[in-house]
Design an enzyme around this catalytic site. Structure first.
Site, PDB file in Angstrom:
ATOM      1  N   GLU A  61      -0.206  -1.121  14.523  1.00  0.00           N
ATOM      2  CA  GLU A  61      -1.103  -0.378  13.855  1.00  0.00           C
ATOM      3  C   GLU A  61      -2.642  -0.070  14.378  1.00  0.00           C
ATOM      4  O   GLU A  61      -2.980  -1.278  15.230  1.00  0.00           O
ATOM      5  CB  GLU A  61      -1.376  -0.473  12.432  1.00  0.00           C
ATOM      6  CG  GLU A  61      -2.156  -1.901  12.567  1.00  0.00           C
ATOM      7  CD  GLU A  61      -3.640  -1.977  11.551  1.00  0.00           C
ATOM      8  OE1 GLU A  61      -4.314  -0.929  11.062  1.00  0.00           O
ATOM      9  OE2 GLU A  61      -4.186  -2.898  10.711  1.00  0.00           O
ATOM     10  N   HIS A 100      -0.713   4.205  13.137  1.00  0.00           N
ATOM     11  CA  HIS A 100      -1.485   4.292  11.989  1.00  0.00           C
ATOM     12  C   HIS A 100      -2.698   4.161  12.771  1.00  0.00           C
ATOM     13  O   HIS A 100      -3.444   3.439  12.491  1.00  0.00           O
ATOM     14  CB  HIS A 100      -0.794   2.913  11.452  1.00  0.00           C
ATOM     15  CG  HIS A 100      -1.716   2.714  10.295  1.00  0.00           C
ATOM     16  ND1 HIS A 100      -2.719   2.875   9.754  1.00  0.00           N
ATOM     17  CD2 HIS A 100      -1.541   2.457   8.679  1.00  0.00           C
ATOM     18  CE1 HIS A 100      -3.358   2.225   8.714  1.00  0.00           C
ATOM     19  NE2 HIS A 100      -2.353   2.966   8.378  1.00  0.00           N
ATOM     20  N   HIS A 104       0.884  -1.004  -0.495  1.00  0.00           N
ATOM     21  CA  HIS A 104      -0.434  -0.115  -0.102  1.00  0.00           C
ATOM     22  C   HIS A 104       0.763   1.352   0.111  1.00  0.00           C
ATOM     23  O   HIS A 104       2.086   1.332   0.761  1.00  0.00           O
ATOM     24  CB  HIS A 104      -1.066   0.010   1.382  1.00  0.00           C
ATOM     25  CG  HIS A 104      -1.976  -0.949   0.787  1.00  0.00           C
ATOM     26  ND1 HIS A 104      -3.083  -1.067   2.102  1.00  0.00           N
ATOM     27  CD2 HIS A 104      -2.836  -1.765   0.005  1.00  0.00           C
ATOM     28  CE1 HIS A 104      -4.069  -1.753   1.875  1.00  0.00           C
ATOM     29  NE2 HIS A 104      -3.752  -2.204  -0.067  1.00  0.00           N
ATOM     30  N   ASP A 108       0.560   3.946   1.285  1.00  0.00           N
ATOM     31  CA  ASP A 108       0.835   4.842   3.306  1.00  0.00           C
ATOM     32  C   ASP A 108       1.882   4.263   3.180  1.00  0.00           C
ATOM     33  O   ASP A 108       2.304   4.156   4.762  1.00  0.00           O
ATOM     34  CB  ASP A 108      -0.410   5.055   3.475  1.00  0.00           C
ATOM     35  CG  ASP A 108      -0.855   3.898   3.428  1.00  0.00           C
ATOM     36  OD1 ASP A 108      -1.209   3.033   3.458  1.00  0.00           O
ATOM     37  OD2 ASP A 108      -1.503   3.605   4.913  1.00  0.00           O
ATOM     38  N   HIS A 109       1.541   3.035   3.237  1.00  0.00           N
ATOM     39  CA  HIS A 109       3.665   2.515   3.779  1.00  0.00           C
ATOM     40  C   HIS A 109       5.022   2.104   2.245  1.00  0.00           C
ATOM     41  O   HIS A 109       5.934   1.813   3.244  1.00  0.00           O
ATOM     42  CB  HIS A 109       2.907   0.918   3.711  1.00  0.00           C
ATOM     43  CG  HIS A 109       2.223   0.713   5.258  1.00  0.00           C
ATOM     44  ND1 HIS A 109       2.406   0.856   6.350  1.00  0.00           N
ATOM     45  CD2 HIS A 109       0.669   1.056   4.829  1.00  0.00           C
ATOM     46  CE1 HIS A 109       1.141   0.650   6.843  1.00  0.00           C
ATOM     47  NE2 HIS A 109       0.463   1.041   5.808  1.00  0.00           N
ATOM     48  N   HIS A 167      -4.026  -8.672   5.658  1.00  0.00           N
ATOM     49  CA  HIS A 167      -4.301  -7.875   5.383  1.00  0.00           C
ATOM     50  C   HIS A 167      -4.499  -7.639   3.880  1.00  0.00           C
ATOM     51  O   HIS A 167      -5.157  -7.370   3.129  1.00  0.00           O
ATOM     52  CB  HIS A 167      -3.602  -7.010   5.157  1.00  0.00           C
ATOM     53  CG  HIS A 167      -3.567  -5.319   4.996  1.00  0.00           C
ATOM     54  ND1 HIS A 167      -4.325  -4.733   5.922  1.00  0.00           N
ATOM     55  CD2 HIS A 167      -2.497  -4.633   4.434  1.00  0.00           C
ATOM     56  CE1 HIS A 167      -4.555  -3.925   4.733  1.00  0.00           C
ATOM     57  NE2 HIS A 167      -3.579  -3.081   4.206  1.00  0.00           N
TER      58      HIS A 167
HETATM   59 ZN    ZN Z   1      -2.488  -1.458   3.965  1.00  0.00          ZN
HETATM   60 ZN    ZN Z   2      -1.655   1.694   6.215  1.00  0.00          ZN
END
Ligand code: ZN
Ligand code: ZN
Length: 460
Positions: free
Chosen positions: A206, A417, A73, A75-76, A160
């Protein structure tokens, strides 16, 4: 001999926030960067973690001993090529094999959007992404990797999305587990996160859904189908913004089976150019999926749907009801945003948001109840369509995070997160239930944890 140890943690991103995950940790004398993401809610320099925190001290490769990326992802991993090709980091980078295969596709997709709007994104080229990925070492689950003689890494399955991993990192007597994003419940195509009783000095987890104890998935799925059905019955159009690789497959399977069962004829479209590629990646990394997918994959291509057809941009102007899955998931750019602009003013239509939208994105604004959206400068859109949020994104809820703590038995916990208020709630719960310290630093704020793991000379 009594050597007092410390672990130092500074989030450069994802501290009391979701987006641009980037957490610096120091264990012993080693500095490790956990994730290198970007924030989809910002167009300015806030889209990247605040690297000046490191770069002002000198050469970044001398300072950072290694970088670990938890999953694909953006955002990572969205700032990774900026880190290597722009800031010149050329030390080791680790991620799992599926992440290494899929991350460059998402980076390239994002690059195309960025250079369309931003002059300064010129440095962000396709070859920069390729050069960046060449510096990455891919790891297997449970494989112990030693970096620079004294850093030990081990990846654990995180659920995930395909290839997502939690990382166990050990230097000397101290250790950290970083969860990245994880899910404690299996779904239609992935299994649940798993870790052994590794008793880390610190667990960095997270906390996106820290305060939610989610109702059963069955309920959410029934709500989803009910909403879709009601909308098409009144002649409306349903827009479902999704991420290309992730929940999309889950929801498509759901709709396809429902259409079959109910004998529905209204067209359903899937508008993500990445489906073909997604397919081949699920095949390539079949051992990362769950048992059920592994069993059925031999007979059936998991993205071959009876009722779902590829979308063409011109279809959005067609009259009559339809259901469209389109990327990206937060309505921050691209096709899903264009369809939204077109359909939002009609109250017959419906938007169903199945995942988390970070602050600053159109998705987030609509979900917070905004009825007038400035989608372009000085161009406002009236939102008359109905808006539903049904979270299908695969993050652990409060119960799942507590479960993970029980499984790995950390000495300290640190939350990233997530949103501040939700973190406070979860922190209180963790401290009470486990009688351990729990931290939640903001971006740029440093936490020092004195560790109890001294070298022992007298065994008791
Ligand atoms: Zn993610
Ligand atoms: Zn994330």
């Amino acid at each position: 001999m009594n050597i007092s140890n410390r672990i130092v943690v500074t989030p450069l991103g994802a501290g009391q926030d979701v987006g641009r995950s980037c957490i610096l940790i120091t264990i012993g004398n080693r500095n490790i960067m956990l994730d290198c993401g970007m924030h989809m809610g910002y167009q300015d320099e806030r889209k990247f973690p605040d690297f000046s925190y490191i770069t002002s001290d000198g050469n970044i490769t001398d300072i950072i001993d290694c970088v670990i990326i938890s999953h694909f992802h953006l955002d990572h991993c969205g700032a990774l090529s900026y880190l290597t090709e722009h800031l010149g980091y050329h030390g080791p980078i680790y991620m799992t094999h599926p992440t290494k295969a899929i991350a460059p596709i998402l980076l390239e997709d994002m690059r195309k959007h960025l250079v369309e709007y931003e002059e300064e994104a010129k440095y962000f080229t396709s070859s920069a992404i390729r050069d960046c990925m060449k510096k990455v070492t891919a790891v297997n689950l449970h494989e112990v990797v030693t970096v620079k003689d004294d850093i030990e890494l081990k990846a654990y399955y995180a659920g995930h999305v395909l290839g997502a991993a939690m990382f166990y990192i050990k230097v000397g007597n101290d250790s950290v587990v970083y969860t990245g994003d994880f899910s404690m419940t299996p779904d239609r195509h992935l299994g649940a996160a798993w870790i052994d009783k590794c008793r880390p000095t610190l667990l960095i987890t997270e906390s996106t859904y820290a305060t939610t104890i989610r109702d059963s998935k069955g309920c959410r799925e029934r709500d989803f189908l009910k909403n879709v059905h009601e909308c098409i019955d009144r002649g409306g159009k349903v827009l479902i913004p999704i991420f290309a690789l992730g929940r999309a497959q889950e929801l498509c399977i759901l709709i396809d089976t429902y259409w079959d069962r109910m004998g529905l004829k209204v067209p359903v479209y899937f508008a993500a150019g990445l489906t073909e590629k997604a397919n081949s990646y699920y095949k390539m990394f079949i051992t990362w999926t769950n048992q059920k997918v592994r069993q059925t994959f031999v007979q059936q291509n998991m993205f071959d749907f009876k009722h779902i057809k590829p979308f063409d941009k011109t279809y959005m102007h067609n009259p009559g009801p339809m259901v469209v899955f389109a990327t990206p998931g937060m309505l921050h750019a691209g096709l899903s945003l264009n369809i939204f602009k077109k359909w939002a003013p009609d109250e017959k239509n419906m938007l169903i948001v199945p995942g988390y939208c970070v602050s600053g994105t159109v998705g987030n604004k609509v979900l917070s109840g905004s009825k007038k959206i400035e989608a372009e400068p000085n161009k406002f859109i009236d939102v008359k369509m109905s808006v539903e949020y049904l979270s299908f994104s695969a993050h652990a809820d409060g119960k799942g995070i507590i479960q993970l703590i029980k499984n790995c038995e950390p000495q300290n916990v640190l939350l990233v997160h997530g949103e501040e208020e939700k973190m406070k709630f979860l922190r209180a719960k963790i401290m009470q239930e486990f009688n351990i310290n729990c931290y939640m630093p903001a971006n740029g704020e440093t936490v020092e944890i004195e560790t109890a793991n001294k070298h022992q000379t007298h065994p008791h």
